[in-house]
Design an enzyme around this catalytic site. Structure first.
Site, PDB file in Angstrom:
ATOM      1  N   LYS A  52       0.845  -1.204   0.000  1.00 32.86           N
ATOM      2  CA  LYS A  52       0.000   0.000   0.000  1.00 32.86           C
ATOM      3  C   LYS A  52       0.874   1.244   0.000  1.00 32.86           C
ATOM      4  O   LYS A  52       1.471   1.608   1.013  1.00 32.86           O
ATOM      5  CB  LYS A  52      -0.924   0.067   1.204  1.00 32.86           C
ATOM      6  CG  LYS A  52      -1.969   1.168   0.971  1.00 32.86           C
ATOM      7  CD  LYS A  52      -2.583   1.720   2.221  1.00 32.86           C
ATOM      8  CE  LYS A  52      -1.889   2.916   2.777  1.00 32.86           C
ATOM      9  NZ  LYS A  52      -1.885   4.115   1.918  1.00 32.86           N
ATOM     10  N   GLU A 103       9.135   0.952  11.134  1.00 31.75           N
ATOM     11  CA  GLU A 103      10.204   1.937  10.996  1.00 31.75           C
ATOM     12  C   GLU A 103       9.520   3.286  11.114  1.00 31.75           C
ATOM     13  O   GLU A 103       8.787   3.698  10.218  1.00 31.75           O
ATOM     14  CB  GLU A 103      10.903   1.744   9.646  1.00 31.75           C
ATOM     15  CG  GLU A 103      12.309   2.278   9.631  1.00 31.75           C
ATOM     16  CD  GLU A 103      12.342   3.724   9.199  1.00 31.75           C
ATOM     17  OE1 GLU A 103      12.387   4.596  10.093  1.00 31.75           O
ATOM     18  OE2 GLU A 103      12.323   3.977   7.990  1.00 31.75           O
ATOM     19  N   CYS A 111      13.063  10.351   7.945  1.00 29.14           N
ATOM     20  CA  CYS A 111      12.926   9.828   9.306  1.00 29.14           C
ATOM     21  C   CYS A 111      14.241  10.013  10.059  1.00 29.14           C
ATOM     22  O   CYS A 111      14.242  10.146  11.271  1.00 29.14           O
ATOM     23  CB  CYS A 111      12.502   8.372   9.274  1.00 29.14           C
ATOM     24  SG  CYS A 111      13.480   7.371   8.172  1.00 29.14           S
ATOM     25  N   GLU A 147       8.689  15.426  16.420  1.00 27.45           N
ATOM     26  CA  GLU A 147       9.163  15.333  15.042  1.00 27.45           C
ATOM     27  C   GLU A 147       8.405  16.337  14.176  1.00 27.45           C
ATOM     28  O   GLU A 147       7.178  16.339  14.151  1.00 27.45           O
ATOM     29  CB  GLU A 147       8.932  13.919  14.513  1.00 27.45           C
ATOM     30  CG  GLU A 147       9.412  13.740  13.082  1.00 27.45           C
ATOM     31  CD  GLU A 147       9.292  12.302  12.589  1.00 27.45           C
ATOM     32  OE1 GLU A 147       8.199  11.730  12.661  1.00 27.45           O
ATOM     33  OE2 GLU A 147      10.313  11.759  12.119  1.00 27.45           O
TER      34      GLU A 147
HETATM   35  P1  NAI Z   1       1.207   8.215   8.351  1.00 28.17           P
HETATM   36  O1  NAI Z   1       1.916   7.413   9.361  1.00 28.17           O
HETATM   37  O2  NAI Z   1      -0.254   8.498   8.524  1.00 28.17           O
HETATM   38  O3  NAI Z   1       1.351   7.529   6.908  1.00 28.17           O
HETATM   39  C1  NAI Z   1       2.207   6.463   6.594  1.00 28.17           C
HETATM   40  C2  NAI Z   1       1.433   5.340   5.905  1.00 28.17           C
HETATM   41  O4  NAI Z   1       0.511   4.763   6.832  1.00 28.17           O
HETATM   42  C3  NAI Z   1       0.589   5.801   4.714  1.00 28.17           C
HETATM   43  O5  NAI Z   1       0.647   4.820   3.705  1.00 28.17           O
HETATM   44  C4  NAI Z   1      -0.803   5.870   5.304  1.00 28.17           C
HETATM   45  O6  NAI Z   1      -1.815   5.739   4.349  1.00 28.17           O
HETATM   46  C5  NAI Z   1      -0.781   4.691   6.259  1.00 28.17           C
HETATM   47  N1  NAI Z   1      -1.779   4.725   7.322  1.00 28.17           N
HETATM   48  C6  NAI Z   1      -2.344   5.809   7.918  1.00 28.17           C
HETATM   49  N2  NAI Z   1      -3.232   5.426   8.857  1.00 28.17           N
HETATM   50  C7  NAI Z   1      -3.250   4.070   8.871  1.00 28.17           C
HETATM   51  C8  NAI Z   1      -3.942   3.086   9.616  1.00 28.17           C
HETATM   52  N3  NAI Z   1      -4.832   3.429  10.556  1.00 28.17           N
HETATM   53  N4  NAI Z   1      -3.694   1.780   9.378  1.00 28.17           N
HETATM   54  C9  NAI Z   1      -2.806   1.421   8.444  1.00 28.17           C
HETATM   55  N5  NAI Z   1      -2.115   2.297   7.692  1.00 28.17           N
HETATM   56  C10 NAI Z   1      -2.323   3.612   7.895  1.00 28.17           C
HETATM   57  O7  NAI Z   1       1.972   9.571   8.195  1.00 28.17           O
HETATM   58  P2  NAI Z   1       1.411  10.997   7.679  1.00 28.17           P
HETATM   59  O8  NAI Z   1       0.108  11.292   8.323  1.00 28.17           O
HETATM   60  O9  NAI Z   1       1.448  10.997   6.212  1.00 28.17           O
HETATM   61  O10 NAI Z   1       2.507  11.984   8.253  1.00 28.17           O
HETATM   62  C11 NAI Z   1       2.378  12.493   9.565  1.00 28.17           C
HETATM   63  C12 NAI Z   1       3.702  12.607  10.266  1.00 28.17           C
HETATM   64  O11 NAI Z   1       4.266  11.313  10.400  1.00 28.17           O
HETATM   65  C13 NAI Z   1       4.778  13.393   9.526  1.00 28.17           C
HETATM   66  O12 NAI Z   1       4.654  14.753   9.756  1.00 28.17           O
HETATM   67  C14 NAI Z   1       6.022  12.821  10.123  1.00 28.17           C
HETATM   68  O13 NAI Z   1       6.295  13.431  11.352  1.00 28.17           O
HETATM   69  C15 NAI Z   1       5.681  11.376  10.360  1.00 28.17           C
HETATM   70  N6  NAI Z   1       6.168  10.500   9.270  1.00 28.17           N
HETATM   71  C16 NAI Z   1       7.289   9.786   9.478  1.00 28.17           C
HETATM   72  C17 NAI Z   1       7.810   9.012   8.466  1.00 28.17           C
HETATM   73  C18 NAI Z   1       9.058   8.232   8.636  1.00 28.17           C
HETATM   74  O14 NAI Z   1       9.750   7.963   7.678  1.00 28.17           O
HETATM   75  N7  NAI Z   1       9.383   7.795   9.815  1.00 28.17           N
HETATM   76  C19 NAI Z   1       7.205   8.972   7.142  1.00 28.17           C
HETATM   77  C20 NAI Z   1       5.979   9.734   7.041  1.00 28.17           C
HETATM   78  C21 NAI Z   1       5.515  10.469   8.077  1.00 28.17           C
END
Ligand code: NAI
Ligand code: MG
Length: 497
Positions: free
Chosen positions: A194, A269, A303, A400
């Site tokens: 996904k 991660e 990250c 973050e």
């Molecule tokens: P997110 O964690 O919501 O998105 C990451 C993935 O998880 C996406 O594919 C999303 O569709 C999926 N996802 C969201 N809710 C889910 C659920 N309930 N069950 C399963 N999958 C789900 O991150 P978002 O909202 O795009 O970004 C928010 C903050 O997260 C950013 O500002 C940043 O601080 C952090 N982040 C950290 C990342 C990293 O590499 N560690 C990458 C992206 C965001």
């Protein structure tokens, strides 16, 4: 489709039609017929309409992945799996420009960076893991078996976990595809991927190439859509054996709860708030640009972003002035401008989030020495920002941000800076800048972080284990270590004589 630029052919072709799922080897629309737009964050133009998946599409994809694991994928020899992974690398290399342009358009990252960093790393990741299928060996183990006296031959073998649900973030969309799929496939698993809803495009192009590489139908399935719908359905699905997730710590916790029903394996991660420490004896000609790059690379949407800088009092003024100068001069621009090194952040939500942190910094008494606000009024651009007079307890120091925002703190002693660097709920990465070898090793040993870079930063390699302490995650990706979570170990015991 409103982009009127001259794009490479493969990228243009992908944008000319609605983006579909890949389920059981077939490119399909959602069962519901629904779509959602993906946006170019440099211009806010719509790039393409994308199939908006639901639990129904996830069901079909998981069923296809289950069939494939029992079928053609299992029958291939490890050598044949190797060749397929190598061919995937070759095809990505052949389509490198299509991938780089689509990645830049969809994420906002600089196309120059996509060309120099993202795409070459993806190729390297598939090549490295192409070598692994033939090297996933078990052991033969001498046993005493005190309660069952006798002579036994005992050995282990490594088997695939089964169907892997890979849920990934938008900051390195194609690179994260390779981080999940290369080891999963090398170990003989099948996958339902996904992509992040903000950045569906490069995964979609990848899905068109893998059939050419010889991936049998159903081995890799891609379901596009939101986290709440597709992501949650995948995590809850009883037919999924393992979830491999990259994204926010918040969603990581949701995944742990939601995976409890069938106790599927989970690796995570997650985020970071990584410290970067510049000691008084550091080579400042390397440390200053190194620290700037460690936060501003990819607009700070990494990250591993080294978002908390600690500088020894003796060199503090010089370092802050040096990084501020870099911050003021980095070229910000449309992601397709080859001279721009910083593009927009990925979405209006992310823009609002980063600007919210800048407002909080102001209210909490931080001082801005470079940047501090939005850049321009179209697109989601944020100025590279440096905040001083920052301290723990401020939101910008504790949380973050995931944007081009650096907080700087001054230190006097090594003990003090180690304590301050570890004063975070995260533990993904850290940087150390010093010419004193003993000090570097001492501090590396004390830091609670999964990767520590000395006189360097963000040196990522498919052979090097990567992952987080504390709330930065569970498990390790890359290298031999990744197979701990992509294989099951089976122990076989046979009496002999
Ligand atoms: P997110 O964690 O919501 O998105 C990451 C993935 O998880 C996406 O594919 C999303 O569709 C999926 N996802 C969201 N809710 C889910 C659920 N309930 N069950 C399963 N999958 C789900 O991150 P978002 O909202 O795009 O970004 C928010 C903050 O997260 C950013 O500002 C940043 O601080 C952090 N982040 C950290 C990342 C990293 O590499 N560690 C990458 C992206 C965001
Ligand atoms: Mg987009």
């Amino acid at each position: 489709m409103t982009v009127s630029l001259h794009l490479p052919q493969g990228a243009q072709r992908l944008l000319n039609a609605p983006v579909t799922h890949l389920i059981g080897g077939v490119h399909v629309a959602s069962e519901s017929g629904a779509t959602f737009p993906t946006i170019n964050p440099s211009t806010t133009d719509v790039l393409a309409q994308v199939a908006d998946g639901t639990a129904e599409d996830v069901d079909l994809a998981v069923a296809a992945a289950r069939r494939a694991i029992a079928g053609p994928w299992k029958d291939l020899t490890p050598g044949e799996r190797s060749k397929i992974l190598w061919r995937i690398a070759d095809l990505i290399e052949q389509h490198a420009e299509d991938f780089a342009v689509l990645e830049a358009l969809d994420t906002g990252k600089s196309v120059t960076m996509a060309r120099l960093v993202d795409v070459p790393l993806v190729v390297e990741w598939f090549r490295y893991f192409a070598g692994w299928p033939t090297k996933l060996v078990g052991e033969s183990i001498p046993v005493t078996a005190p309660a069952s006296p006798g002579k036994y031959l005992a050995y282990t073998c490594r088997e695939p976990v089964g169907v892997v649900g890979a849920i990934i973030a938008w900051n390195f969309p194609l690179l994260l595809v390779s981080w999940k799929l290369a080891p999963a496939l090398a170990a003989g698993n099948t996958v339902v991927l996904k992509p992040a809803e903000q950045t569906p495009l490069t995964a979609a192009l990848f899905g068109q190439l893998i059939q050419e590489a010889g991936i049998p139908d159903g081995v890799v399935n891609i379901v596009q859509g939101t986290g709440e719908s597709v992501g949650a359905a995948l995590v809850a699905h009883p037919g999924v054996d393992k979830i491999s997730f990259t994204g926010s710590t918040e969603v990581g916790k949701l995944i742990v709860h939601a995976s409890a029903d069938n106790l599927k394996k989970v690796t995570l991660e997650l985020g970071g708030k990584s410290p970067n420490i510049i000691f008084a004896d550091a080579d400042l000609e390397a440390a200053i640009p190194g620290a700037a790059n460690a936060i501003f690379f990819n607009q700070g949407e990494a990250c591993t972003a080294a978002s908390r800088l600690f500088v020894h009092a003796d060199v503090y003024d010089q370092v802050v002035a040096g990084i501020a100068k870099i911050a003021r001069h980095i070229k910000i621009g449309d992601s397709l401008d080859p001279d721009a090194l910083i593009g927009p952040v990925v979405s209006s939500e992310q823009l609002d989030r980063v600007l919210g942190y800048l407002k909080a910094a102001e209210e909490e008494g931080a001082r801005v020495v470079a940047g501090g606000g939005r850049h321009g009024d179209t697109g989601y651009f944020v100025e590279p920002t440096i905040l001083v007079d920052t301290r723990p307890g401020m939101k910008v120091v504790d949380e973050e941000i995931f944007g081009p925002v650096l907080t700087v703190q001054r230190f006097e002693t090594t003990e003090e800076v180690i304590e301050a660097a570890n004063d975070t709920s995260y533990g993904l990465a850290a940087g150390i800048w010093t010419q004193d070898l003993s000090l570097a090793h001492k501090v590396a040993a004390e830091l609670r972080a999964g990767s520590v870079w000395v006189n360097s930063y963000n040196v990522l390699d498919p052979a090097l284990p990567f992952g987080g302490y504390k709330q930065s995650g569970w498990g390790r990706e890359h290298g031999a270590a990744v197979f701990d979570s992509y294989t099951e170990t089976k122990t076989v015991v046979v009496p002999h004589q």
